[in-house]
Design an enzyme around this catalytic site. Structure first.
Site, PDB file in Angstrom:
ATOM      1  N   HIS A 157       0.839  -1.213   0.000  1.00 33.61           N
ATOM      2  CA  HIS A 157       0.000   0.000   0.000  1.00 33.61           C
ATOM      3  C   HIS A 157       0.871   1.259   0.000  1.00 33.61           C
ATOM      4  O   HIS A 157       0.456   2.302   0.507  1.00 33.61           O
ATOM      5  CB  HIS A 157      -0.933   0.053   1.218  1.00 33.61           C
ATOM      6  CG  HIS A 157      -1.661  -1.218   1.497  1.00 33.61           C
ATOM      7  ND1 HIS A 157      -2.948  -1.451   1.074  1.00 33.61           N
ATOM      8  CD2 HIS A 157      -1.265  -2.337   2.150  1.00 33.61           C
ATOM      9  CE1 HIS A 157      -3.325  -2.665   1.469  1.00 33.61           C
ATOM     10  NE2 HIS A 157      -2.314  -3.223   2.107  1.00 33.61           N
ATOM     11  N   SER A 278      13.695  21.443 -17.575  1.00 35.35           N
ATOM     12  CA  SER A 278      12.507  22.256 -17.742  1.00 35.35           C
ATOM     13  C   SER A 278      12.887  23.526 -18.494  1.00 35.35           C
ATOM     14  O   SER A 278      13.985  24.044 -18.321  1.00 35.35           O
ATOM     15  CB  SER A 278      11.946  22.609 -16.366  1.00 35.35           C
ATOM     16  OG  SER A 278      11.186  23.813 -16.438  1.00 35.35           O
ATOM     17  N   LYS A 284      15.552  22.002 -12.577  1.00 35.57           N
ATOM     18  CA  LYS A 284      14.847  20.735 -12.722  1.00 35.57           C
ATOM     19  C   LYS A 284      15.625  19.678 -13.495  1.00 35.57           C
ATOM     20  O   LYS A 284      16.320  19.959 -14.455  1.00 35.57           O
ATOM     21  CB  LYS A 284      13.527  20.969 -13.455  1.00 35.57           C
ATOM     22  CG  LYS A 284      12.549  21.790 -12.638  1.00 35.57           C
ATOM     23  CD  LYS A 284      11.769  20.936 -11.665  1.00 35.57           C
ATOM     24  CE  LYS A 284      10.625  20.287 -12.427  1.00 35.57           C
ATOM     25  NZ  LYS A 284       9.906  19.351 -11.586  1.00 35.57           N
ATOM     26  N   GLU A 291       8.688   8.347 -17.286  1.00 35.35           N
ATOM     27  CA  GLU A 291       7.285   8.766 -17.439  1.00 35.35           C
ATOM     28  C   GLU A 291       6.729   8.321 -18.794  1.00 35.35           C
ATOM     29  O   GLU A 291       5.574   7.896 -18.895  1.00 35.35           O
ATOM     30  CB  GLU A 291       7.174  10.283 -17.301  1.00 35.35           C
ATOM     31  CG  GLU A 291       7.440  10.753 -15.884  1.00 35.35           C
ATOM     32  CD  GLU A 291       7.559  12.265 -15.793  1.00 35.35           C
ATOM     33  OE1 GLU A 291       6.764  12.869 -15.077  1.00 35.35           O
ATOM     34  OE2 GLU A 291       8.444  12.846 -16.443  1.00 35.35           O
ATOM     35  N   LYS A 326      -2.453  -4.900 -38.953  1.00 33.28           N
ATOM     36  CA  LYS A 326      -1.010  -4.636 -38.919  1.00 33.28           C
ATOM     37  C   LYS A 326      -0.657  -3.369 -38.155  1.00 33.28           C
ATOM     38  O   LYS A 326       0.395  -3.296 -37.511  1.00 33.28           O
ATOM     39  CB  LYS A 326      -0.470  -4.559 -40.346  1.00 33.28           C
ATOM     40  CG  LYS A 326      -0.468  -5.912 -41.041  1.00 33.28           C
ATOM     41  CD  LYS A 326      -0.344  -5.773 -42.516  1.00 33.28           C
ATOM     42  CE  LYS A 326      -1.429  -6.363 -43.378  1.00 33.28           C
ATOM     43  NZ  LYS A 326      -2.698  -6.756 -42.832  1.00 33.28           N
TER      44      LYS A 326
HETATM   45  N1  ARG Z   1      -3.697  -5.922 -48.040  1.00 35.52           N
HETATM   46  C1  ARG Z   1      -4.517  -7.007 -47.627  1.00 35.52           C
HETATM   47  C2  ARG Z   1      -4.412  -7.184 -46.112  1.00 35.52           C
HETATM   48  O1  ARG Z   1      -3.500  -6.686 -45.568  1.00 35.52           O
HETATM   49  C3  ARG Z   1      -4.059  -8.279 -48.269  1.00 35.52           C
HETATM   50  C4  ARG Z   1      -5.160  -9.272 -48.463  1.00 35.52           C
HETATM   51  C5  ARG Z   1      -6.197  -8.731 -49.390  1.00 35.52           C
HETATM   52  N2  ARG Z   1      -7.083  -9.750 -49.841  1.00 35.52           N
HETATM   53  C6  ARG Z   1      -8.156  -9.462 -50.548  1.00 35.52           C
HETATM   54  N3  ARG Z   1      -8.873 -10.430 -50.935  1.00 35.52           N
HETATM   55  N4  ARG Z   1      -8.463  -8.232 -50.892  1.00 35.52           N
HETATM   56  O2  ARG Z   1      -5.234  -7.804 -45.479  1.00 35.52           O
END
Ligand code: ARG
Length: 458
Positions: A157, A278, A284, A291, A326
């Protein structure tokens, strides 16, 4: 229209705004090496089963290698008309080889291709992060070695609780990082299955050899259901979850060291090299790196959230939503990579202020629990011992003294079971030595843990 690989059934040009909206080349170009690695093995497989000739295969491999060098050297031209990294590389190959290049996409869809690329990329990312985790474990181990004998106040704590050895403290993080490594290894094991050959969603009528491709790309096996594997992004959720826990661990540690570097604690001096100043207050020296490590955890948690919501409610097999996977993956990997790198720099460079820490160990009754356990060993029930020591603590508070300053008469007035040997349980140094359970901060326990970690991390 001919320039779009899928343009055969289209009569009109794609709207420019649609191209801008649907492109992924701005971020999936990071997959180029893995895309080419997969394509080279795919071409070799096509030659093995007789779908292309050996000579065609050699031309394709040669062409792909040249394209890889062009991209790596920054000479390759990217444009959103070609949508994604897969179409960029394929159309560059066709531009070089004509009809031979037009054979590469045999028995393959971008759906199984992108899943293969992302798995290969993630596998490499996991391996690189594992190296960083080891590096940080070593930095904590080194901290433990530098301060093997230094006693710290342990907190619960955020209130002073019981004394712990600094080595015990440092090894706590080594253990957390060990679990992080273990979790990533587990995620890696499950992602290491080959999607390629699932084609669009149902597999292919062509006589492909998926086992060969799996073997060549270092996959442990071949995915058994084409419909499942085309839609599967569990591995990204798992990987980013593992990264999230790493970020959470770093964030808790960063918070602790931010506190420790305040004047109020003053347990720790951070090297100038990892602090900033700072613009208005000349005196500072701020712990901005810590952080930001704490703050960037928010981004990683956000990436996990994005992935979880992204796959929610998707029907089976590929849907374009999956293109969005991605961005959170890359961001989580980049963020955790740099946080781990900087954490190692901070842990290696920080100096614990030994005198300052030692000079305040008498505050906070860190030996009270040890005294209570001394009473238990004298046959006093735990609840009674707890109450006795509680009263002794309050007596000390009224006299502004330590438990060790009380006289034997004071002790015996509170509990006749207390004898002269109580001195061996009083004071922080004695309290630490009194520990004995496995996994405790007992000096011999900590020594053997240190020895084990030195071997494991050497
Ligand atoms: N650029 C697409 C992705 O990253 C690749 C796959 C696309 N496939 C499709 N049938 N349009 O998911």
């Amino acid at each position: 229209m001919a320039e779009k690989p899928w343009g055969g059934r289209f009569a009109d040009q794609t709207d420019r705004r649609v191209e801008q909206f649907t492109e992924s080349i701005s971020f999936d170009r990071r997959l180029f090496e893995h895309d080419i690695r997969g394509s080279i093995v795919h071409a070799r497989m096509l030659a093995r089963v007789g779908l292309i000739s050996e000579a065609e295969c050699e031309q394709i491999v040669q062409g792909l290698s040249e394209i890889r060098a062009e991209i790596a050297d920054g000479l390759f031209h990217f444009s959103i008309e070609k949508e994604d990294i897969h179409m960029h590389i394929e159309s560059a190959l066709i531009a070089r080889l004509g009809d031979v290049g037009r054979k590469l996409h045999t028995a393959r869809s971008r759906n199984d291709q992108v899943s293969t690329d992302v798995r290969l990329w993630t596998r490499d990312a996991i391996d690189a992060i594992d190296d960083r985790l080891i590096e940080l474990q070593r930095a904590f181990l080194h901290l433990a070695d530098r301060h093997a004998d230094l006693i710290l106040p342990g907190y619960t704590h955020l209130q002073r609780a019981q004394p712990v050895l600094t080595a015990h403290y440092a090894l706590a993080y080594v253990e957390k990082l060990a679990r992080d490594r273990d979790r990533l290894a587990d995620a890696r094991r499950r992602l290491n299955l080959l999607p390629l050959g699932a084609a669009a969603l149902a597999g292919t009528t062509l006589p492909i050899d998926r086992a060969f491709v799996a073997e060549e790309l270092g996959f442990a096996g071949v995915a058994a259901n084409s419909l499942d594997i085309s839609s599967d992004r569990d591995f990204l959720v798992e990987t980013v979850f593992c990264l999230t826990l790493i970020a959470e661990h770093l964030s808790g540690w960063a918070e602790e060291w931010i506190l420790w570097s305040t004047q109020e604690f003053n347990f720790l001096t951070l090297p100038d090299a990892v602090c900033t100043g700072s613009s208005i207050m000349p005196q500072k020296k701020n712990p901005d790196v810590l952080e930001l490590i704490r703050g960037r955890t928010a981004r990683v948690v956000g990436s996990l959230q994005t992935l979880l919501v992204l796959i929610k409610g998707l029907p089976l097999a590929y849907n374009r939503d999956l293109q969005e996977d991605k961005l959170p993956l890359f961001d989580a990997v980049d963020t955790v990579t740099s946080c781990l790198e900087l954490a190692s720099v901070v842990v290696s460079g920080a100096r614990l202020n030994r005198e300052r820490i030692a000079s305040r160990l008498d505050e906070g009754f860190l030996d009270a629990t040890t005294l209570m356990e001394y009473l238990i060993l004298k046959g006093v029930p735990q609840r009674t011992g707890h109450e006795v020591v509680g009263k002794l603590v309050s007596l000390c508070e009224s006299r502004s003294c330590r438990l060790a300053d009380l006289s034997l008469a004071d002790f015996q007035a509170a509990c006749p079971a207390i004898a002269e040997d109580v001195v061996h349980s009083l004071g922080v140094a004695n309290a630490v030595k009194a520990f004995r359970s496995y996994g405790s901060t007992a000096p011999d326990q900590v020594q053997s843990q240190l020895a084990e970690w030195r071997t494991r991390l050497s």
